[in-house]
Design a protein around this motif. Structure first.
Motif, mmCIF file in Angstrom:
data_model
loop_
_atom_site.group_PDB
_atom_site.id
_atom_site.type_symbol
_atom_site.label_atom_id
_atom_site.label_comp_id
_atom_site.label_asym_id
_atom_site.label_seq_id
_atom_site.Cartn_x
_atom_site.Cartn_y
_atom_site.Cartn_z
ATOM 1 N N VAL B 4 73.258 -43.126 -42.891
ATOM 2 C CA VAL B 4 73.357 -43.689 -41.485
ATOM 3 C C VAL B 4 72.967 -45.106 -41.535
ATOM 4 O O VAL B 4 72.267 -45.779 -42.145
ATOM 5 N N SER B 5 74.083 -45.976 -40.697
ATOM 6 C CA SER B 5 73.929 -47.509 -41.006
ATOM 7 C C SER B 5 73.838 -47.980 -39.301
ATOM 8 O O SER B 5 74.600 -47.438 -38.531
ATOM 9 N N ASN B 32 75.482 -33.288 -36.344
ATOM 10 C CA ASN B 32 74.711 -33.536 -35.202
ATOM 11 C C ASN B 32 74.280 -34.934 -35.019
ATOM 12 O O ASN B 32 73.744 -35.241 -36.155
ATOM 13 N N PHE B 34 72.112 -37.916 -32.997
ATOM 14 C CA PHE B 34 70.779 -38.107 -32.420
ATOM 15 C C PHE B 34 70.697 -39.589 -32.178
ATOM 16 O O PHE B 34 70.712 -40.537 -32.843
ATOM 17 N N TYR B 36 66.872 -41.700 -31.099
ATOM 18 C CA TYR B 36 65.708 -41.599 -30.659
ATOM 19 C C TYR B 36 65.173 -42.879 -30.132
ATOM 20 O O TYR B 36 65.599 -43.919 -30.824
ATOM 21 N N LEU B 44 58.287 -41.155 -31.698
ATOM 22 C CA LEU B 44 59.688 -40.912 -31.502
ATOM 23 C C LEU B 44 60.022 -40.044 -30.451
ATOM 24 O O LEU B 44 59.407 -39.074 -30.391
ATOM 25 N N PHE B 90 66.476 -45.598 -32.827
ATOM 26 C CA PHE B 90 66.886 -45.081 -34.271
ATOM 27 C C PHE B 90 67.887 -44.041 -34.040
ATOM 28 O O PHE B 90 67.891 -43.193 -33.181
ATOM 29 N N ASN B 94 72.432 -35.125 -38.435
ATOM 30 C CA ASN B 94 71.834 -33.805 -39.322
ATOM 31 C C ASN B 94 73.196 -33.293 -39.611
ATOM 32 O O ASN B 94 74.300 -32.829 -38.788
ATOM 33 N N ALA B 95 73.548 -33.263 -40.923
ATOM 34 C CA ALA B 95 74.650 -32.733 -41.311
ATOM 35 C C ALA B 95 74.675 -31.133 -41.589
ATOM 36 O O ALA B 95 73.628 -30.520 -42.190
ATOM 37 N N ASN B 100 68.252 -28.828 -42.563
ATOM 38 C CA ASN B 100 67.751 -29.168 -41.205
ATOM 39 C C ASN B 100 67.107 -30.499 -41.168
ATOM 40 O O ASN B 100 66.566 -30.846 -40.442
ATOM 41 N N MET B 101 67.348 -31.244 -42.323
ATOM 42 C CA MET B 101 66.559 -32.464 -42.565
ATOM 43 C C MET B 101 67.675 -33.554 -41.451
ATOM 44 O O MET B 101 68.862 -33.449 -41.504
ATOM 45 N N LEU B 102 66.794 -34.614 -41.066
ATOM 46 C CA LEU B 102 67.552 -35.583 -40.254
ATOM 47 C C LEU B 102 67.488 -36.784 -41.450
ATOM 48 O O LEU B 102 66.644 -37.265 -41.968
ATOM 49 N N PHE B 104 67.844 -40.758 -40.963
ATOM 50 C CA PHE B 104 67.972 -41.986 -39.891
ATOM 51 C C PHE B 104 68.618 -43.240 -40.421
ATOM 52 O O PHE B 104 68.610 -43.613 -41.695
ATOM 53 N N GLY B 105 69.130 -43.948 -39.474
ATOM 54 C CA GLY B 105 69.359 -45.342 -39.794
ATOM 55 C C GLY B 105 68.121 -46.107 -39.823
ATOM 56 O O GLY B 105 66.966 -45.589 -39.474
ATOM 57 N N GLY B 106 68.308 -47.648 -40.079
ATOM 58 C CA GLY B 106 67.154 -48.315 -40.252
ATOM 59 C C GLY B 106 66.583 -48.449 -38.998
ATOM 60 O O GLY B 106 65.414 -49.287 -38.909
#
Lengths: 115, 114
Positions: B4-5, B32, B34, B36, B44, B90, B94-95, B100-102, B104-106
């Motif tokens: 994610v960028s 999915n 998100f 945050y 968060l 942020f 979730n691919a 079920n891991m998220l 995150f972008g920076g």
């Protein structure tokens, strides 16, 4: 509104010491997670836990790390022998019921500093 | 693996200005998405999410985001920001075949000047 809580908020430890970070997930949630964020870097997934066992873990989650749900409310992350590079903010999260794709709710984090 | 960028690391706006924060992800399958938000000194919090259906999703506090599948983007928007929107934002993905891991972008640190 129910929230995920974490203790302690800050922890300072010496390199090589064991630390245990504690989390109380939202009460009816079934999936639990740990993430960490090293200062200036992205939030990274460490591990997910369901039905009293690890369901997924990342490459970061090596043998120095372990998770446990010692009772019906707590979820802990243990680092057996801390290294300087373990210094980070550690976030616990939980999500609801049967779907893997439910929203994850995060705790406030524990800032760990390893000296 | 998905990534994610978030291209804007820091954004400074005056109150009432419009906001758009970019988020792009790299993953070809079902996702999915998100957003945050982390207000200063707080944890968060979920701002909004996209699982399926209408690609324009509305969240709390007047925020919305649009999923454009062809562009692998999920940009966050708000027509008129307030000083209280000062926070770090942020984007997370979730691919569906990645458990079920998220991811995150920076993060984008937004400062709204009163």
């Amino acid at each position: 509104e129910p929230e995920v809580t974490q203790t302690p908020s800050h922890q300072v430890t010496q390199m090589g010491q064991e630390v245990i970070l504690r989390c109380v997930p939202i009460s009816n949630h079934l999936y639990f997670y740990w993430y960490r964020q090293i200062l200036g870097q992205k939030v990274e997934f460490l591990v997910s836990f369901y039905n009293n066992e690890i369901s997924e873990k990342s490459e970061i989650f090596d043998d120095q790390f372990s998770v446990e749900r010692p009772d019906g409310s707590n979820f802990t992350l243990k680092i057996r022998s801390t290294k300087l590079e373990d210094s980070a903010m550690y976030f616990c999260a939980s999500s609801d019921t049967t779907s893997l794709w439910e929203t994850q709710y995060f705790g406030p984090g524990t800032r760990l500093l390893v000296l | 693996a998905q990534s994610v960028s978030q291209h804007n690391h820091h954004v400074i706006l005056s109150e009432a200005a419009s906001l758009e924060l970019g988020c792009n992800y790299s993953y070809g399958g079902t996702v999915n998405l998100f957003w945050y938000v982390q207000y200063p000194g707080q944890h968060l919090q979920l701002l909004l999410k996209y699982f399926s259906g209408d690609p324009l999703v509305k969240g709390i506090k007047g925020f919305e985001a649009e999923f454009i599948k062809s562009k692998f983007s999920f940009n966050l928007r708000k027509p008129s920001v307030q000083w209280s929107d000062t926070a770090e934002y942020f984007c997370a993905v979730n691919a569906h075949n990645a458990g079920n891991m998220l991811t995150f972008g920076g993060g984008t640190r937004l400062m709204v000047k009163p």
